[in-house]
Design an enzyme around this catalytic site. Structure first.
Site, PDB file in Angstrom:
ATOM      1  N   ASN A   7      -6.717 -54.578  36.203  1.00 35.02           N
ATOM      2  CA  ASN A   7      -5.496 -55.229  36.699  1.00 35.02           C
ATOM      3  C   ASN A   7      -5.470 -55.040  38.210  1.00 35.02           C
ATOM      4  O   ASN A   7      -5.228 -53.937  38.694  1.00 35.02           O
ATOM      5  CB  ASN A   7      -4.281 -54.568  36.038  1.00 35.02           C
ATOM      6  CG  ASN A   7      -2.958 -55.009  36.651  1.00 35.02           C
ATOM      7  OD1 ASN A   7      -2.907 -55.993  37.388  1.00 35.02           O
ATOM      8  ND2 ASN A   7      -1.901 -54.266  36.353  1.00 35.02           N
ATOM      9  N   TRP A   8      -5.747 -56.120  38.922  1.00 34.10           N
ATOM     10  CA  TRP A   8      -5.844 -56.007  40.382  1.00 34.10           C
ATOM     11  C   TRP A   8      -4.484 -55.952  41.075  1.00 34.10           C
ATOM     12  O   TRP A   8      -4.414 -55.772  42.294  1.00 34.10           O
ATOM     13  CB  TRP A   8      -6.665 -57.184  40.938  1.00 34.10           C
ATOM     14  CG  TRP A   8      -8.140 -57.043  40.675  1.00 34.10           C
ATOM     15  CD1 TRP A   8      -8.792 -55.956  40.145  1.00 34.10           C
ATOM     16  CD2 TRP A   8      -9.155 -58.021  40.961  1.00 34.10           C
ATOM     17  NE1 TRP A   8     -10.145 -56.200  40.074  1.00 34.10           N
ATOM     18  CE2 TRP A   8     -10.401 -57.459  40.571  1.00 34.10           C
ATOM     19  CE3 TRP A   8      -9.141 -59.306  41.502  1.00 34.10           C
ATOM     20  CZ2 TRP A   8     -11.613 -58.148  40.703  1.00 34.10           C
ATOM     21  CZ3 TRP A   8     -10.340 -59.987  41.642  1.00 34.10           C
ATOM     22  CH2 TRP A   8     -11.563 -59.421  41.255  1.00 34.10           C
ATOM     23  N   LYS A   9      -3.414 -56.177  40.345  1.00 31.27           N
ATOM     24  CA  LYS A   9      -2.067 -56.156  40.935  1.00 31.27           C
ATOM     25  C   LYS A   9      -2.027 -57.054  42.179  1.00 31.27           C
ATOM     26  O   LYS A   9      -2.656 -58.101  42.182  1.00 31.27           O
ATOM     27  CB  LYS A   9      -1.646 -54.711  41.231  1.00 31.27           C
ATOM     28  CG  LYS A   9      -1.830 -53.819  39.992  1.00 31.27           C
ATOM     29  CD  LYS A   9      -1.198 -52.474  40.128  1.00 31.27           C
ATOM     30  CE  LYS A   9      -1.462 -51.676  38.847  1.00 31.27           C
ATOM     31  NZ  LYS A   9      -0.741 -50.421  38.798  1.00 31.27           N
ATOM     32  N   HIS A  93       4.169 -55.645  31.873  1.00 35.24           N
ATOM     33  CA  HIS A  93       3.645 -54.496  32.621  1.00 35.24           C
ATOM     34  C   HIS A  93       4.823 -53.687  33.163  1.00 35.24           C
ATOM     35  O   HIS A  93       5.850 -54.253  33.543  1.00 35.24           O
ATOM     36  CB  HIS A  93       2.754 -54.977  33.772  1.00 35.24           C
ATOM     37  CG  HIS A  93       2.051 -53.846  34.453  1.00 35.24           C
ATOM     38  ND1 HIS A  93       2.664 -53.085  35.408  1.00 35.24           N
ATOM     39  CD2 HIS A  93       0.807 -53.324  34.280  1.00 35.24           C
ATOM     40  CE1 HIS A  93       1.825 -52.135  35.812  1.00 35.24           C
ATOM     41  NE2 HIS A  93       0.689 -52.269  35.141  1.00 35.24           N
ATOM     42  N   GLU A  95       5.420 -52.371  35.919  1.00 38.23           N
ATOM     43  CA  GLU A  95       5.912 -52.756  37.244  1.00 38.23           C
ATOM     44  C   GLU A  95       6.822 -53.973  37.152  1.00 38.23           C
ATOM     45  O   GLU A  95       7.791 -54.098  37.908  1.00 38.23           O
ATOM     46  CB  GLU A  95       4.719 -52.991  38.193  1.00 38.23           C
ATOM     47  CG  GLU A  95       4.114 -51.661  38.623  1.00 38.23           C
ATOM     48  CD  GLU A  95       2.637 -51.689  38.949  1.00 38.23           C
ATOM     49  OE1 GLU A  95       2.083 -52.778  39.169  1.00 38.23           O
ATOM     50  OE2 GLU A  95       2.023 -50.600  38.967  1.00 38.23           O
ATOM     51  N   GLU A 164       0.743 -47.699  28.480  1.00 36.20           N
ATOM     52  CA  GLU A 164       0.655 -47.226  29.862  1.00 36.20           C
ATOM     53  C   GLU A 164       1.887 -46.381  30.194  1.00 36.20           C
ATOM     54  O   GLU A 164       2.933 -46.924  30.565  1.00 36.20           O
ATOM     55  CB  GLU A 164       0.595 -48.410  30.823  1.00 36.20           C
ATOM     56  CG  GLU A 164      -0.610 -49.296  30.615  1.00 36.20           C
ATOM     57  CD  GLU A 164      -0.935 -50.092  31.866  1.00 36.20           C
ATOM     58  OE1 GLU A 164      -2.046 -49.947  32.369  1.00 36.20           O
ATOM     59  OE2 GLU A 164      -0.065 -50.820  32.348  1.00 36.20           O
ATOM     60  N   GLY A 170      -0.819 -45.166  38.724  1.00 29.66           N
ATOM     61  CA  GLY A 170      -0.984 -45.048  40.169  1.00 29.66           C
ATOM     62  C   GLY A 170      -0.628 -43.688  40.731  1.00 29.66           C
ATOM     63  O   GLY A 170      -0.473 -43.529  41.934  1.00 29.66           O
ATOM     64  N   SER A 210      -3.974 -44.328  35.684  1.00 31.35           N
ATOM     65  CA  SER A 210      -4.916 -43.489  36.437  1.00 31.35           C
ATOM     66  C   SER A 210      -6.250 -43.291  35.732  1.00 31.35           C
ATOM     67  O   SER A 210      -6.819 -42.196  35.767  1.00 31.35           O
ATOM     68  CB  SER A 210      -4.257 -42.147  36.783  1.00 31.35           C
ATOM     69  OG  SER A 210      -3.142 -42.365  37.633  1.00 31.35           O
ATOM     70  N   GLY A 231      -6.029 -49.960  36.876  1.00 34.70           N
ATOM     71  CA  GLY A 231      -5.414 -50.562  38.057  1.00 34.70           C
ATOM     72  C   GLY A 231      -6.236 -50.236  39.297  1.00 34.70           C
ATOM     73  O   GLY A 231      -7.229 -50.898  39.605  1.00 34.70           O
TER      74      GLY A 231
HETATM   75  P1  PGA Z   1      -3.573 -47.370  37.703  1.00 33.76           P
HETATM   76  O1  PGA Z   1      -2.773 -48.647  37.112  1.00 33.76           O
HETATM   77  O2  PGA Z   1      -4.934 -47.358  37.022  1.00 33.76           O
HETATM   78  O3  PGA Z   1      -3.666 -47.624  39.154  1.00 33.76           O
HETATM   79  O4  PGA Z   1      -2.785 -46.159  37.341  1.00 33.76           O
HETATM   80  C1  PGA Z   1      -2.852 -48.989  35.760  1.00 33.76           C
HETATM   81  C2  PGA Z   1      -2.006 -50.205  35.493  1.00 33.76           C
HETATM   82  O5  PGA Z   1      -0.906 -50.316  36.052  1.00 33.76           O
HETATM   83  O6  PGA Z   1      -2.405 -51.103  34.724  1.00 33.76           O
END
Ligand code: PGA
Length: 248
Positions: A7-9, A93, A95, A164, A170, A210, A231
């Site tokens: 997931n490149w966000k 997600h 976020e 998640e 993150g 993470s 991510g």
């Molecule tokens: P992260 O994000 O690997 O940077 O913790 C995971 C995600 O939000 O899908």
């Protein structure tokens, strides 16, 4: 067989997406695994058309609107995503839920919208630190799952789940393989009740939060963990390559 998803966000403009695919080395290991990349929407077409992308690396969209079209400035429909090369859609997600106020009801509508366009939904669930400390992990993730499952029309419909934990995203803090296995087991049990043993067994439940080259193998080895959603470490072709190989 594992699903390795990136997931490149809000990273990776079109040019960077192209550079990623020319540097992402996947050897034969991919034959047994499924690799998915969720670029930002602006880079989806570039990723789709990129000649350096192995066509076995499939693409998805990070979010869709629940309507197929209309006056929704700034939004993207599942139909548009499909026509731009997406085969999967991340839905719910954390976020989106935390920063953009997405509700369980909206997540359910988005799952339905994705399925209308034959996008495979990747339904994200996860508890906050506060909810974990209050002993509410199962309650929270099952509530999120139940809302989304209401939009799954029958047991033949393919979808994935990503567990998640919000406190692990993150932050560099990862759930232990045992924590992940516990939550995944809870989700699998609910799937068995909702769609039956066979469909539940083939529904992949990914862990996210993470995931790094150093912890991917042990997380992937945990009970009921069928893949990872990565991510931060997914924008780097070397580290994402190492994670892909950890699935081998
Ligand atoms: P992260 O994000 O690997 O940077 O913790 C995971 C995600 O939000 O899908």
């Amino acid at each position: 067989m594992a699903v390795i998803a990136g997931n490149w966000k809000m990273h990776m403009a079109p040019e960077e997406a192209r550079a990623f695919f020319s540097a992402y080395e996947i050897d034969e290991i991919i034959a047994d695994n499924e690799v998915l990349i969720f670029p930002p929407t602006i880079s989806l077409v570039a990723a789709y058309k990129c000649e350096d992308r192995d066509p076995r690396v499939q693409l998805g969209i990070q979010n869709v609107h629940w309507e197929d079209c209309g006056a929704f400035t700034g939004e993207i429909s599942a139909e548009m995503a499909a026509s731009a090369g997406a085969s999967y859609a991340l839905v719910g997600h954390s976020e989106r839920r935390q920063l953009f106020g997405e509700t369980d009801e909206q997540v359910a509508l988005k799952v339905a919208a994705a399925l209308r366009q034959d996008l495979i939904p990747v339904i994200c669930v996860g508890e906050t630190l506060e909810e974990r400390e209050a002993g509410r992990v199962s309650e929270v993730i099952l509530r999120q799952l139940d809302f989304a499952l209401a939009s799954i029309p029958d047991p033949e419909t393919r979808f994935l789940i990503a567990y998640e934990p919000v406190w692990a995203i993150g932050t560099g803090k990862t759930a232990t393989p045992m924590d992940a296995a516990g939550a995944h087991g809870t989700l699998r049990n609910r799937l068995e009740q909702a769609i039956g043993m066979t469909a539940a067994a083939r529904t992949e439940i990914l862990y996210g939060g993470s995931v790094q080259p150093r912890n991917a193998a042990e997380l992937l080895a945990a009970q009921d963990v069928d893949g990872v959603l990565v991510g931060g470490a997914s924008v780097n072709p070397q580290s994402f390559g190492d994670i892909t190989r950890a699935a081998g």
